[in-house]
Design an enzyme around this catalytic site. Structure first.
Site, short mmCIF file in Angstrom:
data_model
loop_
_atom_site.label_atom_id
_atom_site.label_comp_id
_atom_site.label_asym_id
_atom_site.label_seq_id
_atom_site.Cartn_x
_atom_site.Cartn_y
_atom_site.Cartn_z
N TYR A 6 25.31 46.25 74.19
CA TYR A 6 26.38 46.38 73.41
C TYR A 6 26.36 47.27 72.03
CZ TYR A 6 31.31 45.31 72.81
OH TYR A 6 32.64 45.54 72.79
N ASP B 10 39.44 41.66 69.37
CA ASP B 10 39.56 42.66 68.22
C ASP B 10 40.25 41.99 67.32
OD1 ASP B 10 38.30 44.88 69.41
OD2 ASP B 10 39.81 44.95 70.65
N GLU C 79 40.62 43.65 75.40
CA GLU C 79 39.61 44.57 74.46
C GLU C 79 39.84 46.05 74.08
OE1 GLU C 79 36.21 44.01 72.28
OE2 GLU C 79 37.22 42.55 73.24
N ASP C 80 39.73 46.30 72.71
CA ASP C 80 39.72 47.78 72.56
C ASP C 80 40.92 48.56 72.61
OD1 ASP C 80 37.24 47.14 71.22
OD2 ASP C 80 36.14 48.58 72.45
N ASN D 233 31.77 49.23 62.83
CA ASN D 233 30.65 49.62 63.60
C ASN D 233 31.32 50.93 64.46
OD1 ASN D 233 31.88 48.50 66.08
ND2 ASN D 233 30.99 46.75 65.40
N LYS E 226 30.68 43.25 77.34
CA LYS E 226 31.33 42.08 76.82
C LYS E 226 31.01 40.89 77.94
CE LYS E 226 33.59 42.71 72.90
NZ LYS E 226 33.49 42.03 71.80
#
Length: 571
Positions: free
Chosen positions: A111, A277, A253-254, A426, A182
């Protein structure tokens, strides 16, 4: 009888076995069943494997040693990633057994941060099919696609539209690396069997011109859907999920900022779902703040918070701090007054023209800055806010590398002997400050955690372990609790409970060293604790819960798969 959730039985002598019908190359090509060179002589004969494998039978230990050597021999992180992905595609039991023995070493490979590069290079390094690629043309055919995965047995879906991948933005179809990664963490942390996990990428186009110009790009070569077209597509997708994966928890996600909030609010009451998130980030950050408060022997309400970065993660952090303040007795207005949110235009004010809807809750009245000296009219920067207000907690979710400066930290030291500073963005290049700098600027007094992994810092004879505020401490346990409880909705309260559970997993020894998160190597234990505390809370507060009269420990054990080989018997 069935042992666990994945088709293991006991015979009349009490011996555990797995009934299997596949033979020959079909068995070797099934990544959830393949044992490769560890198939016994008896199994090779029974399943027509003689001559298809090298003659010598290896032990599980032999295999683990062999694949670990292969991992260590890869020269770069992306080569290590590809090695592990290849192993995962061949033999998932061996893959997860290897990960579980080298969690701290391999989690940054499968990840963040390595997965970001894997997403960028997805089309050029594509190896083997995994998951679903849903497009405008095939979204209504998900029933047929679901049959390839045993739709009713899917327990966790992670889906992305790839617009907000980590700190690197729109990656088109390459975003598939995120759901795959994930879900690997769901299995590693919470023991959810890989056959119950489904990664999905929604290929709605891309605005990344480099991808559109790349003849190797594997996604649909069109600009990204927007507006009503996008909303109609998401509606069709959710309808298909509820129909064909009725037992699944869905993790968004994202997604981009506005889509992340819109999708969550539009569908959280239609299917059990959450946005990692927003909610996962908020939950893990609150846990770290709770740890910092323990170190300082203060309360949440004793702090004043700045969230620097108002994307999905930043607002999610603000939401969870707000929930924590309410839990500890603050009024709604007092909790809101404690939280300041800044974006690229500075402090978020109520009267800003075109203010995004999801930012409005934390927007401040212009009057609070009356009389402040600012460099630009109608704009308050981070240092200007800190100069005029006693900020004690500074949280970076901006993706702007190096945004936190010595002057910010030194001014905070006037308000708190131990300021709490979490540069969380990140990958590492986007981190708002290097922990080594923060310790020097604060004379070793700041309480620091990051979003990306950093090595220990030595300062004035002391060694500081940098706790990683990684969502992986939260979402596997929340997902597992959601499955076990068969909950109709994943609530904000579940994430607040998870924050307190995670904070309780940090040892006194770590707190003494100013570290507010456990080690990644303790992920399995942490995930179990998080799930257990959430389930206890559900049972205590929901009179209709299926958990009444059942042992939570036994239910968790029944749902958590261990990556070990089980003897096969042919059926």
């Amino acid at each position: 009888m069935t042992i666990g959730k994945y088709l293991c039985w006991k015979d009349e002598h009490g011996d555990v076995f797995r009934p299997v019908s596949l033979t020959g190359t079909e068995l070797l090509n099934d990544r959830t069943l393949n044992k490769s060179t560890a198939f016994t002589y008896e199994e090779r004969k029974a399943f027509q494997l003689n001559g298809l494998l090298p003659p010598r039978v290896q032990t599980f230990r032999d295999q683990l040693d062999r694949v670990y050597d292969g991992f260590r021999n890869a020269s770069t992180d992306i080569e290590k990633y590809l090695f592990l992905r290849s192993l995962q595609d061949r033999n998932e039991t061996l893959f997860y057994a290897l990960l579980s023995r080298h969690v701290e070493e391999m989690t940054p490979i499968i990840y963040t941060p390595t997965v970001g590069k894997a997403c960028q290079e997805f089309s050029h390094r594509y190896q083997k099919a995994r998951g679903l690629y849903v497009t405008e043309d095939n979204v209504n055919q998900m029933g047929g696609m679901a049959r390839q995965f045993g739709g009713k047995e899917i327990k966790i879906i992670v889906v992305t539209d790839s617009q907000g991948i980590l700190g690197i933005g729109d990656q088109g179809v390459g975003g598939m690396g995120i759901p795959i990664g994930k879900l690997s963490l769901y299995t590693l942390g919470a023991g959810i069997h890989p056959a119950h996990c489904l990664p999905i990428v929604l290929d709605v186009g891309t605005d990344n011109q480099n991808l559109l110009n790349d003849p190797m790009y594997l996604g649909t070569p069109r600009l990204r859907m927007r507006g009503e077209e996008y909303k109609r597509f998401i509606k069709r997708f959710v309808k298909q999920v509820t129909c064909h994966f009725p037992n699944a928890i869905l993790q968004w996600e994202d997604f981009s900022k506005s889509n992340a909030f819109d999708n969550l609010s539009d569908y959280e009451n239609i299917l059990p779902s959450f946005n990692d998130d927003i909610q996962g980030t908020g939950s893990v950050v609150l846990a770290g703040i709770l740890g910092a408060c323990k170190i300082k022997q203060e309360k949440l309400s004793d702090q004043t918070y700045v969230v620097y970065g108002a994307g999905a993660g930043g607002i999610g952090v603000a939401h969870q701090i707000y929930a924590g303040l309410l839990k500890e007795g603050s009024t709604h207005q007092a909790a809101k007054d404690k939280i300041f949110v800044l974006d690229s235009h500075g402090l978020v004010f109520e009267d800003r023209e075109g203010l995004d809807e999801y930012k409005k809750f934390y927007a401040k009245p212009r009057s609070i800055a009356e009389g402040w000296k600012t460099g630009t009219a109608n704009k308050v920067t981070l240092i200007e806010l800190i100069n005029h207000h006693p900020i004690t907690v500074l949280l970076g979710t901006s993706g702007v590398g190096g945004a936190f400066k010595a002057e910010h930290v030194q001014k905070m030291m006037e308000y708190s002997a131990c300021p709490t500073i979490f540069p969380l963005s990140n990958p590492t290049a986007n981190c708002e400050a290097d922990p080594d700098d923060l310790y020097h600027w604060s004379d070793g007094q700041a309480i620091i955690a990051t979003g990306s992994p950093f090595t220990n810092v030595r300062y004035q004879g002391r060694e500081f372990r940098i706790g990683q505020g990684n969502n992986v401490f939260i979402f596997p346990g929340v997902g597992l609790a959601s499955i076990v409880s068969n909950c109709p909705k994943v609530t904000l309260g579940m994430f607040t409970t998870a924050s307190y559970a995670l904070a309780g997993c940090v040892s006194e020894k770590d707190l003494e060293k100013r570290c507010v998160y456990p080690r990644i190597q303790d992920l399995r234990t942490v995930s179990s604790v998080v799930a257990k505390v959430i389930l206890e809370d559900i049972r205590a507060n929901d009179p209709t819960s299926c958990l009444h009269g059942r042992s939570i420990e036994e239910e968790l054990a029944r749902h958590m798969w261990e990556p070990v080989y089980i003897p096969y018997r042919r059926v």
